[in-house]
Design a protein around this motif. Structure first.
Motif, PDB file in Angstrom:
ATOM      1  N   VAL A  35      58.898  10.870  11.902  1.00 20.97           N
ATOM      2  CA  VAL A  35      59.779  12.011  12.163  1.00 20.97           C
ATOM      3  C   VAL A  35      60.201  12.085  13.622  1.00 20.97           C
ATOM      4  N   LEU A  36      59.313  11.724  14.522  1.00 20.03           N
ATOM      5  CA  LEU A  36      59.582  11.848  15.956  1.00 20.03           C
ATOM      6  C   LEU A  36      60.854  11.109  16.369  1.00 20.03           C
ATOM      7  N   PHE A  37      61.170  10.047  15.640  1.00 15.27           N
ATOM      8  CA  PHE A  37      62.355   9.261  15.991  1.00 15.27           C
ATOM      9  C   PHE A  37      63.661   9.971  15.610  1.00 15.27           C
ATOM     10  N   SER A  38      63.569  10.995  14.762  1.00 20.58           N
ATOM     11  CA  SER A  38      64.779  11.691  14.322  1.00 20.58           C
ATOM     12  C   SER A  38      65.026  12.987  15.088  1.00 20.58           C
ATOM     13  N   VAL A  39      64.127  13.319  16.016  1.00 27.44           N
ATOM     14  CA  VAL A  39      64.257  14.581  16.751  1.00 27.44           C
ATOM     15  C   VAL A  39      65.327  14.438  17.830  1.00 27.44           C
ATOM     16  N   ARG A  40      66.249  15.385  17.858  1.00 27.75           N
ATOM     17  CA  ARG A  40      67.334  15.370  18.833  1.00 27.75           C
ATOM     18  C   ARG A  40      67.107  16.425  19.913  1.00 27.75           C
ATOM     19  N   LYS A  41      67.876  16.338  20.979  1.00 22.15           N
ATOM     20  CA  LYS A  41      67.690  17.254  22.106  1.00 22.15           C
ATOM     21  C   LYS A  41      68.074  18.689  21.775  1.00 22.15           C
ATOM     22  N   ASN A  42      68.846  18.873  20.710  1.00 19.19           N
ATOM     23  CA  ASN A  42      69.191  20.238  20.313  1.00 19.19           C
ATOM     24  C   ASN A  42      68.248  20.766  19.233  1.00 19.19           C
ATOM     25  N   SER A  43      67.126  20.052  19.015  1.00 16.77           N
ATOM     26  CA  SER A  43      66.093  20.522  18.092  1.00 16.77           C
ATOM     27  C   SER A  43      65.028  21.279  18.876  1.00 16.77           C
ATOM     28  N   LEU A  44      64.458  22.303  18.265  1.00 17.07           N
ATOM     29  CA  LEU A  44      63.292  22.975  18.839  1.00 17.07           C
ATOM     30  C   LEU A  44      62.086  22.620  17.989  1.00 17.07           C
ATOM     31  N   MET A  45      61.054  22.083  18.625  1.00 16.24           N
ATOM     32  CA  MET A  45      59.826  21.763  17.917  1.00 16.24           C
ATOM     33  C   MET A  45      58.823  22.893  18.106  1.00 16.24           C
ATOM     34  N   ILE A  46      58.255  23.347  16.996  1.00 14.16           N
ATOM     35  CA  ILE A  46      57.230  24.391  17.020  1.00 14.16           C
ATOM     36  C   ILE A  46      55.945  23.787  16.463  1.00 14.16           C
ATOM     37  N   PHE A  47      54.885  23.848  17.237  1.00 13.09           N
ATOM     38  CA  PHE A  47      53.591  23.318  16.807  1.00 13.09           C
ATOM     39  C   PHE A  47      52.660  24.475  16.444  1.00 13.09           C
ATOM     40  N   PHE A  48      52.160  24.480  15.217  1.00 10.55           N
ATOM     41  CA  PHE A  48      51.084  25.384  14.806  1.00 10.55           C
ATOM     42  C   PHE A  48      49.814  24.530  14.774  1.00 10.55           C
ATOM     43  N   ILE A  49      48.939  24.702  15.746  1.00  8.11           N
ATOM     44  CA  ILE A  49      47.846  23.746  15.917  1.00  8.11           C
ATOM     45  C   ILE A  49      46.518  24.437  16.235  1.00  8.11           C
ATOM     46  N   GLU A  50      45.430  23.690  16.038  1.00 12.85           N
ATOM     47  CA  GLU A  50      44.091  24.150  16.415  1.00 12.85           C
ATOM     48  C   GLU A  50      43.688  23.632  17.788  1.00 12.85           C
ATOM     49  N   ASP A  51      44.198  22.471  18.148  1.00 12.34           N
ATOM     50  CA  ASP A  51      43.762  21.794  19.371  1.00 12.34           C
ATOM     51  C   ASP A  51      44.955  21.581  20.299  1.00 12.34           C
ATOM     52  N   ILE A  52      44.910  22.178  21.472  1.00 11.26           N
ATOM     53  CA  ILE A  52      46.007  22.068  22.435  1.00 11.26           C
ATOM     54  C   ILE A  52      46.265  20.620  22.830  1.00 11.26           C
ATOM     55  N   ASN A  53      45.254  19.771  22.715  1.00 11.08           N
ATOM     56  CA  ASN A  53      45.430  18.364  23.088  1.00 11.08           C
ATOM     57  C   ASN A  53      46.467  17.664  22.216  1.00 11.08           C
ATOM     58  N   GLU A  54      46.665  18.171  20.998  1.00  8.07           N
ATOM     59  CA  GLU A  54      47.659  17.560  20.120  1.00  8.07           C
ATOM     60  C   GLU A  54      49.062  17.664  20.722  1.00  8.07           C
ATOM     61  N   VAL A  55      49.309  18.734  21.473  1.00  9.57           N
ATOM     62  CA  VAL A  55      50.596  18.883  22.149  1.00  9.57           C
ATOM     63  C   VAL A  55      50.591  18.156  23.483  1.00  9.57           C
ATOM     64  N   ARG A  56      49.471  18.204  24.177  1.00  9.21           N
ATOM     65  CA  ARG A  56      49.397  17.544  25.486  1.00  9.21           C
ATOM     66  C   ARG A  56      49.708  16.060  25.387  1.00  9.21           C
ATOM     67  N   TYR A  57      49.257  15.443  24.304  1.00  2.63           N
ATOM     68  CA  TYR A  57      49.528  14.018  24.127  1.00  2.63           C
ATOM     69  C   TYR A  57      51.028  13.735  24.049  1.00  2.63           C
ATOM     70  N   LEU A  58      51.782  14.732  23.541  1.00  2.00           N
ATOM     71  CA  LEU A  58      53.212  14.527  23.324  1.00  2.00           C
ATOM     72  C   LEU A  58      54.090  15.168  24.393  1.00  2.00           C
ATOM     73  N   SER A  59      53.527  16.048  25.215  1.00  2.00           N
ATOM     74  CA  SER A  59      54.350  16.858  26.115  1.00  2.00           C
ATOM     75  C   SER A  59      55.172  16.014  27.087  1.00  2.00           C
ATOM     76  N   ASN A  60      54.573  14.967  27.647  1.00  2.00           N
ATOM     77  CA  ASN A  60      55.324  14.119  28.581  1.00  2.00           C
ATOM     78  C   ASN A  60      56.489  13.432  27.881  1.00  2.00           C
ATOM     79  N   LEU A  61      56.220  12.951  26.675  1.00  2.00           N
ATOM     80  CA  LEU A  61      57.273  12.295  25.899  1.00  2.00           C
ATOM     81  C   LEU A  61      58.407  13.270  25.599  1.00  2.00           C
ATOM     82  N   LEU A  62      58.055  14.474  25.141  1.00  2.00           N
ATOM     83  CA  LEU A  62      59.074  15.470  24.811  1.00  2.00           C
ATOM     84  C   LEU A  62      59.855  15.883  26.053  1.00  2.00           C
ATOM     85  N   THR A  63      59.152  16.017  27.174  1.00  2.00           N
ATOM     86  CA  THR A  63      59.818  16.387  28.424  1.00  2.00           C
ATOM     87  C   THR A  63      60.777  15.291  28.876  1.00  2.00           C
TER      88      THR A  63
END
Length: 314
Positions: free
Chosen positions: A226-254
């Protein structure tokens, strides 16, 4: 009532609705597991039951029940049908088919005298609530809370009040948002477990309120394709238990300039579910304000609305 005010008003009703579910006397039935079904918000309720029951129940579309009824009734399954007003045609049709082949069906509805209530063997009554606009919020919470009760989960009202207060009061922060929420044209929700049910419901509200595309994926699925289909005009919302799941991706998303936000909850399953739902509604509220909507977008789509309503409801 303006749509933005309505959303906040409905969020403020959540505690009382859950308390009504806690005080509801459930029929004395022993549920072993099986299939749950519904449509729209009611399917989201079935999904909630799926995850809160630790997969003892599995959520399916009512048409799946109708097509496979003969074979399904050879198994010792329990069947739970969700429909808040009890008027969804295919849900009622599925119940009648199950009954025709000798299966017993439990109906979760606020209207025992509805077509669904009259078709099922057993009725579990969800709390009745008035909604000023046709964007189901407190009605969904009423069904989801009953689903939690049916799994045997205990609901801590003190913890619930704290969670709701935090969810209501915390501001919505969106990372990498270049200009305005009105530049966003798609929502992608990523989660696991009961967060999938929360995400599915949240997507429905984005469809109804904004007519905006929204999709929900398990976290692992995001990483695989799915990550390959995300465009810059998309908003990603993460419902998660572990903040590290977002931290791993934050640099890529930024680096890609993709806006995202996240909701972290490590509470019990029902509290986690509610936290995700309330925060999802808070995010929706910010969008509604940004777009300046007074009423749900789908109400303007009269040609579609008037054509499909008789197909769906009695």
């Amino acid at each position: 009532m303006r749509l933005s005010d309505y959303i906040l008003h409905e969020i403020n009703k959540v505690y009382d609705i859950v308390c009504k579910a806690i005080s509801t006397e459930l029929p004395k039935i022993k549920l072993r597991g099986g299939l749950a079904f519904g449509a729209g918000d009611s399917y989201a309720s079935a999904l909630t039951l799926q995850y809160l029951s630790n997969l003892k129940f599995y959520a399916v579309d009512p048409l799946c029940i109708i097509k496979n009824c003969r074979e399904l009734c050879k198994c010792e399954n329990d069947y739970i049908a969700f429909s808040y007003k009890g008027k969804t045609k295919n849900v009622v049709r599925a119940v009648k088919e199950l009954r025709r082949y000798g299966c017993k069906v439990v109906a979760v509805t606020s209207e025992p005298a509805s077509p669904l209530g009259q078709s099922a063997n057993i009725i579990v009554k969800a709390a009745k609530t008035y909604e000023a606009l046709p964007v189901g919020i407190s009605s969904f919470i009423a069904m989801a809370a009953i689903a939690a009760r049916m799994t045997g989960l205990s609901i801590d009202t003190y913890k619930l009040k704290d969670i709701l207060n935090i969810s209501r009061e915390n501001e919505v922060t969106i990372e990498n948002l270049r200009r305005s929420l009105t530049d966003v044209s798609e929502i992608i929700i990523v989660s696991n477990g009961v967060g999938i049910a929360s995400g599915y419901y949240t997507c429905l509200k984005f469809h109804e309120a904004l007519c905006m595309p929204c999709r929900v994926y398990p976290y692992e699925e995001l990483l695989h394709a799915v990550l390959f289909s995300v465009r810059k005009n998309s908003l990603m919302i993460f419902f998660i238990e572990d903040i590290n799941e977002v931290r791993y991706l934050s640099n890529l998303l930024t680096n890609e300039g993709i806006p995202y936000t996240y909701v972290v909850s490590k509470n019990d399953e029902f509290s986690k579910f509610l936290t995700y739902v309330i925060k999802g509604l808070r995010i929706l509220h910010e969008f509604v304000k940004a777009f300046g909507l007074d009423k749900p977008c789908f109400m303007e789509r009269r040609k579609i609305l008037e054509a499909t309503t008789p197909m769906i409801y009695y």
